[in-house]
Write an enzyme that holds these catalytic residues in place. Sequence first.
Site, PDB file in Angstrom:
ATOM      1  N   GLU A 114       0.845  -1.198   0.000  1.00 13.35           N
ATOM      2  CA  GLU A 114       0.000   0.000   0.000  1.00 13.35           C
ATOM      3  C   GLU A 114       0.875   1.241   0.000  1.00 13.35           C
ATOM      4  O   GLU A 114       1.764   1.381   0.825  1.00 13.35           O
ATOM      5  CB  GLU A 114      -0.936  -0.029   1.224  1.00 13.35           C
ATOM      6  N   HIS A 168     -31.649  -8.581  24.153  1.00 15.32           N
ATOM      7  CA  HIS A 168     -30.529  -9.265  24.786  1.00 15.32           C
ATOM      8  C   HIS A 168     -30.640 -10.761  24.557  1.00 15.32           C
ATOM      9  O   HIS A 168     -31.730 -11.295  24.644  1.00 15.32           O
ATOM     10  CB  HIS A 168     -30.534  -8.989  26.296  1.00 15.32           C
TER      11      HIS A 168
END
Length: 473
Positions: free
Chosen positions: A209, A452
């Site tokens: 990169e 949850h």
Amino acid sequence: EAVKKSHDLVIIGGGPGGYVAAIKAAQLGFDTACVEKRGALGGTCLNVGCIPSKSLLNNSELFHRVQKEGAMRGINIPGEVTPNLGALMKEKDKAVKQLTGGVEMLFKKYGVKYYKGSASFIDEHQLKVDPIEGGEEAILDAKNIIVATGSEATPFPGIEIDEERIVTSTGALSLKEIPKKMAIIGGGIIGLEMGSVWSRLGSEVTVLEFQDAIGGAGMDAEVSKNIQKIMSKQGMKFKLGAKVTKGVRNGEIVNVEYEDGKSGKTETLDADVLLVAVGRRPFTKGLNAEKIGLDFDKKGRVVIDSEYKTNKPHILCIGDCTFGVMLAHKAEDEGIAAVEYLKNGFGHVNYNNIPAVMYTHPEVAWTGQNEEQLKEAGIKYKTGKFPFLANSRAKTNQDSDGFVKFIADADTQRVLGVHIIGPNAGEMIAEACLALEYGASCEDIYRVCHAHPTLSEAFKEGAMTVFGKPINF
Ligand code: FAD
């Protein structure tokens, strides 16, 4: 002899921008046609982009999990777990075929006329269709035209693509064997997704990169650093600040040379496959757009106004071949908005709230602004971060790398950006998009009941963290 047809609206290109615009237009009562030269609808996205890459990402991740984590998760596998590349590719091709075929069915359902061929301007209102197999030669007369011709891989000067050993993403989606070594030029989303696929299947992957961070434009710097750490742990190698100077095929090997950013020394790297993933550029070749005088900018993008109109007001343009991020959902939303402008005179795309997702594992997703952008704009903000390590579902799933990071206005708590690394971040970001679009504050989010045990509790607790304390961390 070419048949002559006229339509209210002709759309050039059947990608996510074009096909969505076509369906919407037909639904709103326009006599609509779509010209596509690929032989299949769905554009880059369905044929050689989003869809095939996600098929390979999903199945290579499952393979990797079973191989590396089977025993830990109570799965007994007698013998060795090995990838079956042929079957993996077949599954990918099946997904592509089903989805592109699905779009063709939708065209029939809503009465969009599909011309199989390549469209070019004869004049401002007339298009010529050069047929491909199964198509018919035609001259189309259109009241309105939408250009949605998409993009192509940006070439790397001096490196010759053969789609076999030196490949673009298209070749990387169809390799015939698993490379022992793979080099990738470009640590953006496409490079990292394809790198993940082949790394999981056994390749030794090195990413070169040029910038000093991976992830490309828009990715929050803290997120970029963290995901790089996680991917390095998974076995991918990163050379940042690397300036590639050479990539040549030598028989069955590709010789790569790059300048190391720190030492300034020239390094060499041999790979079985070199993937060039340095970005995409607008594609408008063959349209004959110059003839009618369509306006392009320096980057080759069709110039449009805020209503998607080109300098010829009856010709509109959307998606990858004009301004903005090159993402399928951005092209789709523009397709709808452009058609709504034609029909009603108004449409809506919020360019401050286009989510981006990298489908690695864990996924990375964000919407809104990042810290760097806010600093530059001089906007006072606060951040709050909740780690998946403290989320019960992620812990239970033994899949707890990453965090949810909120960025909110320092005075009003209004959410300005959300940046997530984590399992299913790409799904979770939709909640952030709604929050941003509705102008939600962090308090608005933490007063909404979240089920949850779910990963989405980390989203709620991330919001709580900005102006108070979370419960579980
Ligand atoms: P395109 O999809 O490129 O479609 C344009 C179509 O126009 C093409 O089919 C082309 O054949 C046709 N055409 C061009 N000229 C003519 C002509 N003269 N006559 C007739 N037809 C013509 N985006 C995401 O949002 N999520 C992802 O996960 C994602 N993954 C990707 C992975 C890869 C490997 C790649 C390469 C891209 C990915 N993208 C992803 C980007 C996404 O594919 C594009 O943003 C999207 O396809 C753009 O849509 P579009 O309609 O503007 O253009």
